[in-house]
Design an enzyme around this catalytic site. Structure first.
Site: not given
Ligand code: PLP
Length: 496
Positions: A115
């Site tokens: 993120k």
């Molecule tokens: C947010 C997240 C995801 C999922 O990503 P999306 O964009 O919501 O599909 C997968 N792995 C981790 C570690 C995340 O923080």
């Protein structure tokens, strides 16, 4: 507007078209839809050739200029440079694991989860967009989190002028490491609070506050606008397109053909960014959507029916524990161009908990997207097998992708692919340790045991975490959560 400009329209078709900077300031469109560009910009052959040798930051500039042509190039450049400075020399890393699989590591940022790729850049872009629109408003980011988003938002907005960030999380509903990351957050414009209840309680309190017109008016009187940090905002999706452009151009040189990307998916933001990169003309192969036990997307891509009426499971990959994947709405709009139809499906989802898409559309989606799922047990098995076989350590989210893909395509025939790696294994040290040898440990003990076992370096931000002073320990609820948060917002606004 000149032809050089790009407008953004709502997936529900009942909101005015706006410029990119305005779409980013607005977050969600006023008709409840999500903003998408009115056309997807495409890279020409020469642009792609020159991008093949570009650095990550150069690639980011090329992508962002296409989507935000009205902004000054030098402003975008500064945002990118500042955003990715904490990541070290290479913001993302392509790590060959075996002859077939390359891991695309997206977690070398300040919170050790992917993120950061978006949430380090988004706050800076938002500031430039506000300046471009001549807006002096302050943005208050209000976010409920089940783990990674909260910390990444706090870190991204920390001390960004003109913004404040307020994160709430369910007490006992995030991992101890995630909780400590949030409670020790530094910065003069941050606030963190636990809610006695589950994630849905926290989320519904936030939704109540967003819908509270009296509160908005009161804050507006102080020049404050409430906004959110999740991937419904175009400004959060846009930075994610960059790593698909970058990785596809690098990998096509290695493999001589576009290769599939395997994406551990929750809210469908990450994988949708891959779809954008492909529509821009980049050599992105099939996109494989991997779910954990909450496999609503696997069922959707398999049957063409989206059905959220099912049990919700808490898994070892909590950031993928989602039953309503918001960004799918964008895909449906981009594939149909029909806002009436999209609104209809979203209403059905709200009212009846499900909707079905027509066969033709389902067939088209099946060409672009593969799908699969893996249980915790399968993901843990994959962590162990991959470490024992290749010396490569995955976190539980990434492992869901790996396990689901190999299950679907069988080990023997699988051609080359890119596994999108979304978190540092240390961020989920207790689970990873358990997967490796069945050992149980928490907190710093889990981290140091995992370090001994794997020999992998602990990211600095996690290594120093256990020495940091706790700054936030407030809890609200279980009753009147929204009121308590509202009072907190108002008393802060009075100090502005
Ligand atoms: C947010 C997240 C995801 C999922 O990503 P999306 O964009 O919501 O599909 C997968 N792995 C981790 C570690 C995340 O923080």
């Amino acid at each position: 507007m000149t032809t050089n400009q790009l407008t953004y329209i709502s997936t529900r078709g009942k909101a005015p078209a706006v410029s990119g900077p305005e779409a980013i300031r607005n977050g969600i469109a006023p008709d409840g839809g999500l903003y998408v560009p009115s056309r997807i910009p495409v890279f020409g052959k020469e642009e792609l050739e020159s991008l093949a040798g570009a650095t990550y930051n150069e690639t980011a500039l090329a992508v962002l200029r296409k989507y935000l042509p009205e902004l000054q190039e030098s402003d975008i450049e500064t945002c990118i440079r500042d955003a990715y400075r904490p990541f070290g020399e290479e913001p993302v890393r392509l790590v060959p694991v075996d002859g077939r699989m390359t891991a695309l590591e997206l977690w070398h940022g300040p919170t050790s989860a992917f993120k950061d790729m978006a949430l380090q850049l988004f706050p800076r872009l938002l500031s430039v967009c506000k300046r471009f629109s001549g807006s002096a408003e302050r943005t208050w980011i209000l976010t409920a989190t089940s783990g990674d988003t909260g910390k990444a938002a706090l870190e991204g907005f920390r001390d960004v002028p003109g913004t404040s960030v307020f994160v709430i999380y369910p007490d006992g509903g995030v991992s101890p490491m995630q909780e400590l990351q949030m409670r020790t957050q530094e910065g003069g414009n941050v606030d963190v609070c636990a809610v006695r209840g589950n994630f849905d309680d926290a989320q519904s309190a936030v939704k109540k506050l967003f819908a509270d017109r009296e509160l908005s008016a009161r804050l507006a009187g102080k020049g404050i606008r409430l906004s959110s940090a999740n991937s419904i905002n175009w400004g959060r999706l846009l930075p994610q397109i960059v790593y698909y452009v970058y990785a596809s151009l690098k990998s096509v040189r290695t493999y001589g053909m576009p290769v599939p990307f395997v994406v551990p998916t929750g809210n469908f933001g990450n994988i949708l960014a891959g779809y954008f990169a492909r529509r821009m003309g980049c050599p992105v192969g099939r996109l494989f959507c991997a779910s954990n036990r909450n496999d609503v997307l696997k069922d959707f891509f398999t049957t063409g029916v989206y059905n959220r009426k099912r049990s919700f499971y808490k898994t070892a990959s909590p950031s993928m524990d989602i039953l309503v994947s918001s960004n799918l709405e964008r895909l449906l709009y981009l594939e149909t161009g029909d806002p009436e139809q999209v609104s209809g499906w979203m209403n059905e989802l709200n009212e009846n908990g499900e909707y079905a898409i027509p066969d033709g559309l389902h067939a088209r989606l099946s060409e672009s997207f593969g799908c699969g799922s893996a249980s915790d047990e399968e993901a843990f098995g994959a962590i162990r097998a991959c470490f024992e076989g290749h010396g490569y350590l995955m976190d539980p989210h990434t492992a869901v992708g790996y396990a689901a893909y190999l299950k679907e395509y069988g080990k023997a025939e699988t051609g080359p692919f890119i596994l999108v790696s979304t978190a540092s294994p240390y961020k989920f040290a207790p689970s990873v340790l358990q997967a490796l040898n069945g050992e149980n440990a928490e907190g710093s003990e889990a981290v140091s045991k995992l370090e001994k076992q794997s020999g992998l370096r602990v990211p600095d931000s996690l290594a120093s975490l256990f020495q940091k002073p706790v700054r936030f320990s407030d809890k609200v609820g279980p009753e009147n959560v929204a009121e308590a948060l509202r009072d907190r917002l108002i008393s802060r606004s009075e100090k502005c």
